[in-house]
Design a protein around this motif. Structure first.
Motif, PDB file in Angstrom:
ATOM      1  N   TYR A 436      -0.879   3.615   0.575  1.00 53.60           N
ATOM      2  CA  TYR A 436      -0.701   4.717   1.519  1.00 53.60           C
ATOM      3  C   TYR A 436      -0.463   4.267   2.957  1.00 53.60           C
ATOM      4  CZ  TYR A 436      -2.767   7.190  -2.418  1.00 53.60           C
ATOM      5  OH  TYR A 436      -3.029   7.686  -3.673  1.00 53.60           O
ATOM      6  N   GLY A 439      -1.406   6.270   6.088  1.00 54.64           N
ATOM      7  CA  GLY A 439      -1.674   7.553   5.437  1.00 54.64           C
ATOM      8  C   GLY A 439      -3.020   7.603   4.756  1.00 54.64           C
ATOM      9  N   GLU A 442      -5.242  10.543   5.444  1.00 55.39           N
ATOM     10  CA  GLU A 442      -5.214  11.780   4.662  1.00 55.39           C
ATOM     11  C   GLU A 442      -6.274  11.754   3.578  1.00 55.39           C
ATOM     12  OE1 GLU A 442      -0.437  12.781   5.137  1.00 55.39           O
ATOM     13  OE2 GLU A 442      -1.147  11.591   3.430  1.00 55.39           O
ATOM     14  N   GLU A 445      -9.671  12.300   5.181  1.00 52.79           N
ATOM     15  CA  GLU A 445      -9.887  13.717   5.506  1.00 52.79           C
ATOM     16  C   GLU A 445     -10.317  14.503   4.273  1.00 52.79           C
ATOM     17  OE1 GLU A 445      -7.375  17.535   7.308  1.00 52.79           O
ATOM     18  OE2 GLU A 445      -6.572  15.496   7.494  1.00 52.79           O
ATOM     19  N   GLN A 470      -4.821  14.231  -3.375  1.00 54.80           N
ATOM     20  CA  GLN A 470      -3.747  13.853  -2.457  1.00 54.80           C
ATOM     21  C   GLN A 470      -2.381  14.040  -3.098  1.00 54.80           C
ATOM     22  OE1 GLN A 470      -3.384  13.002   0.591  1.00 54.80           O
ATOM     23  NE2 GLN A 470      -1.671  11.594   0.822  1.00 54.80           N
ATOM     24  N   ASN A 474      -0.484  16.737  -0.804  1.00 52.95           N
ATOM     25  CA  ASN A 474       0.401  16.145   0.199  1.00 52.95           C
ATOM     26  C   ASN A 474       1.612  15.415  -0.363  1.00 52.95           C
ATOM     27  OD1 ASN A 474      -1.278  16.916   2.436  1.00 52.95           O
ATOM     28  ND2 ASN A 474      -2.655  15.228   1.923  1.00 52.95           N
ATOM     29  N   THR A 570       3.676  20.393  -0.358  1.00 53.62           N
ATOM     30  CA  THR A 570       4.253  20.003   0.919  1.00 53.62           C
ATOM     31  C   THR A 570       5.745  19.734   0.830  1.00 53.62           C
ATOM     32  OG1 THR A 570       2.144  18.994   1.532  1.00 53.62           O
ATOM     33  CG2 THR A 570       4.068  18.346   2.811  1.00 53.62           C
TER      34      THR A 570
END
Length: 575
Positions: A436, A439, A442, A445, A470, A474, A570
């Motif tokens: 990632y 990233g 993310e 989070e 994820q 995303n 997304t």
């Protein structure tokens, strides 16, 4: 992607080339959309040898231009554009004759290194080194004594191919591109003059029809090139030959070695590649005439790879050592136009790409290789814009960092600090950063919102529960197979296709994508049938039998006519 204002460019095909085109166009300020009939990278790009390389074997054909171009792209990806996804990997090129062979190999590898360093603006990989028998034994203890008298050690690059494609699409979307997977072009729209001005598409998730208008359409559909051109009712365009390549996956501890191997066989080049917790070994190179959507490894393919790997392995592999296989189709560009009569063996076809206008308004690109996707994308957009406009708005992708690249190097030096709050050790964090990049924020989070997501999957502890969420939240995953085959590699880097993690992954996706019990059960059954079909194909000994076995499981579940909710992830945006 639904009906909306006219696009500057519509890209058909969500593999490495199409994704690269979408990013190139978006970073020039163009209004661009991209559609893919399967999941991102679903056709070919996720089934490669996972190498970013110049193509050492192309030097044997004196194709210096192609090798130099590819090595330049390798350097950009390694050190600028995607250092989180592309990594240096050392290989041994075996020497089997004591006197005459070493000068010959040294000349080739030396030229390879020189081309890589020539004009390089970044720190390239080390120059090659010579190893005797003792040096080979230290670097690769699992080598069979007597199989080589020495080796030349050189460096190339390895890549997470599917995640590279996904990252390109995400980066393009970040610059305004509109993207829709599971969206198939049914035919092209033409004006009164017969010029292609868009495409009619069907959203395979909702079974709804849409028309997308565009000033230019670029088809980057790989082995489906001719089928795509046929939709425009043209006799022109490019010819592409499908060549099948398969790989096997074995546990890392099964072979004692710290470097990769490159071996010449009578039909192909065989790579033995160290890959995270495993070895990836392949490939084959055989003409393919079955269902393009579902190539599979036959028993004969698997035995071929094992047999040739065992030539240099002290402890020979068996079928029982193979925990996974995968097969893909190389789109090899053929000489002549689509309706020509030329026939060329797949092993002799050049990997250089060609861009042409297959029909007025429809541009086709084919050929090339994963490493040179950026050059191919630049050429395609230049062609679409025309010489003058392309010169006014040149490509910027040679310096556009991909999603996750910015800050990646700094974060690798903070791995212990990043992992401490979640109980992740340095190795775990390093693996996450290599998937990632920056990233990883993310994932952090997600874990802050739900601490249970910090735990590894019980059935596949190399992956975190957060990675499943994820994938859906995303990264545009719509089905279980999207997670098992593209966002992770559980379909072949875990025993039994990752089925031990199926229930947990299905539960996580169900909550994230609002699946009811019926939809969840459908998804699980579809993935189980897919795995069983691939296992059955591996027991066959020719492509026709293997294709028949694989056909027992549909490509994905059919949602048309159902009331199951279809989420809008997304990467699935309205135009």
């Amino acid at each position: 992607m639904t009906d909306g204002p006219e696009l500057d460019i519509l890209v058909v095909g969500g593999g490495i080339t199409g994704a690269g085109i979408a990013l190139d166009a978006a970073t020039r300020g163009l209004r661009v959309g991209i559609v893919e009939a399967q999941d991102w990278a679903g056709g070919t790009s996720r089934w490669s040898s996972k190498l970013v390389h110049g193509g050492l074997r192309y030097l044997q054909a004196l194709d210096f231009k192609l090798v130099a171009e590819a090595l330049g792209e390798r350097e950009r990806l390694l050190y600028t554009l995607a250092p989180h996804l592309v990594k240096p990997v050392p290989f041994l090129y075996p020497i089997t004759h004591k006197f005459w062979e070493r000068p010959y190999v040294t000349a080739g590898v030396g030229l390879y290194d020189t081309l890589a360093h020539l004009g390089s603006k970044v720190a390239s990989m080390p120059f090659h080194r010579h190893l005797g028998e003792r040096g080979v034994a230290r670097a690769f203890p699992g080598i069979r004594p007597g199989s080589m008298v020495g080796a030349v050690k050189y460096w190339d690059g390895k890549v997470d191919d599917a995640r590279l494609v996904l990252t390109l699409v995400r980066t393009a979307a970040g610059y305004g591109a509109l993207a829709a997977s599971r969206t198939r072009v049914t035919d092209f729209v033409k004006n009164d003059d017969g010029v292609v001005t868009g495409a009619n598409v069907v959203d395979l998730e909702t079974d709804t029809q849409h028309t997308i208008r565009a000033k230019k359409v670029i088809a980057a559909t790989g082995v489906w090139t001719e089928e795509t051109q046929d939709l425009a009712e043209t006799d022109g365009g490019l010819k592409v030959l499908a060549s099948k390549g398969i790989h096997i996956v074995v546990p890392r501890e099964r072979i004692a070695g710290d470097v990769g191997l490159i071996l010449q066989t009578e039909k192909s080049v065989l790579f033995v590649i160290p890959w995270e917790h495993h070895w990836i070994i392949g490939t084959t190179d055989t003409p393919y005439e079955q269902d393009l959507a579902a190539p599979v490894a036959t028993g004969a393919d698997i035995d071929y790879v094992i047999e040739h790997a065992n030539v240099v392995l002290a402890d020979p592999l068996t079928r029982e050592d193979v925990i996974g296989t995968y097969a893909g189709l190389r789109p090899l560009l053929q000489p002549g136009v689509k309706d020509g009569s030329e026939e060329t063996a797949s092993t002799k076809v050049s990997r250089e790409h060609t861009v042409t206008e297959a029909a007025p308004g429809l541009i086709t690109i084919a050929g090339g290789k994963l490493t040179t996707y950026r050059v191919m994308a630049e050429d395609a957009v230049d062609f679409a814009l025309g010489k003058d406009t392309a010169a006014e708005v040149p490509s910027a992708t040679d310096r556009t960092l991909l999603h996750g690249a910015d800050g990646y190097v700094a974060l690798t030096r903070q791995a212990e600090r990043l992992g401490a709050p979640h109980g992740w050790d340095k190795r775990r964090v390093t693996g996450l950063l290599n998937r990632y990049g920056s990233g990883i924020a993310e994932l952090q989070e997600l874990v802050e919102q739900d601490p249970s997501l910090a735990r590894p999957l019980e059935g596949a502890p190399q992956y975190l529960r957060a990675e499943i969420v994820q994938a859906a939240r995303n990264e545009g995953a719509l089905h279980l197979e999207d997670v098992f085959e593209t966002r992770t590699r559980m379909s072949y880097d875990q025993p039994r296709h990752g089925l031990d993690a199926l229930e947990e992954v299905a539960d996580l996706l169900s909550r994230e994508l609002d699946w009811d019990d019926t939809r969840r059960d459908q998804e699980k059954e579809a993935y189980r049938r897919r795995c069983a079909a691939e296992d059955a194909a591996a027991e066959t000994y020719d492509d026709a039998e293997a294709a028949a076995a694989r056909a027992a499981a549909p490509a994905t579940i059919d949602l048309s006519g159902t009331d199951h909710p279809v989420p809008e992830p997304t990467l699935r945006e309205d135009a």
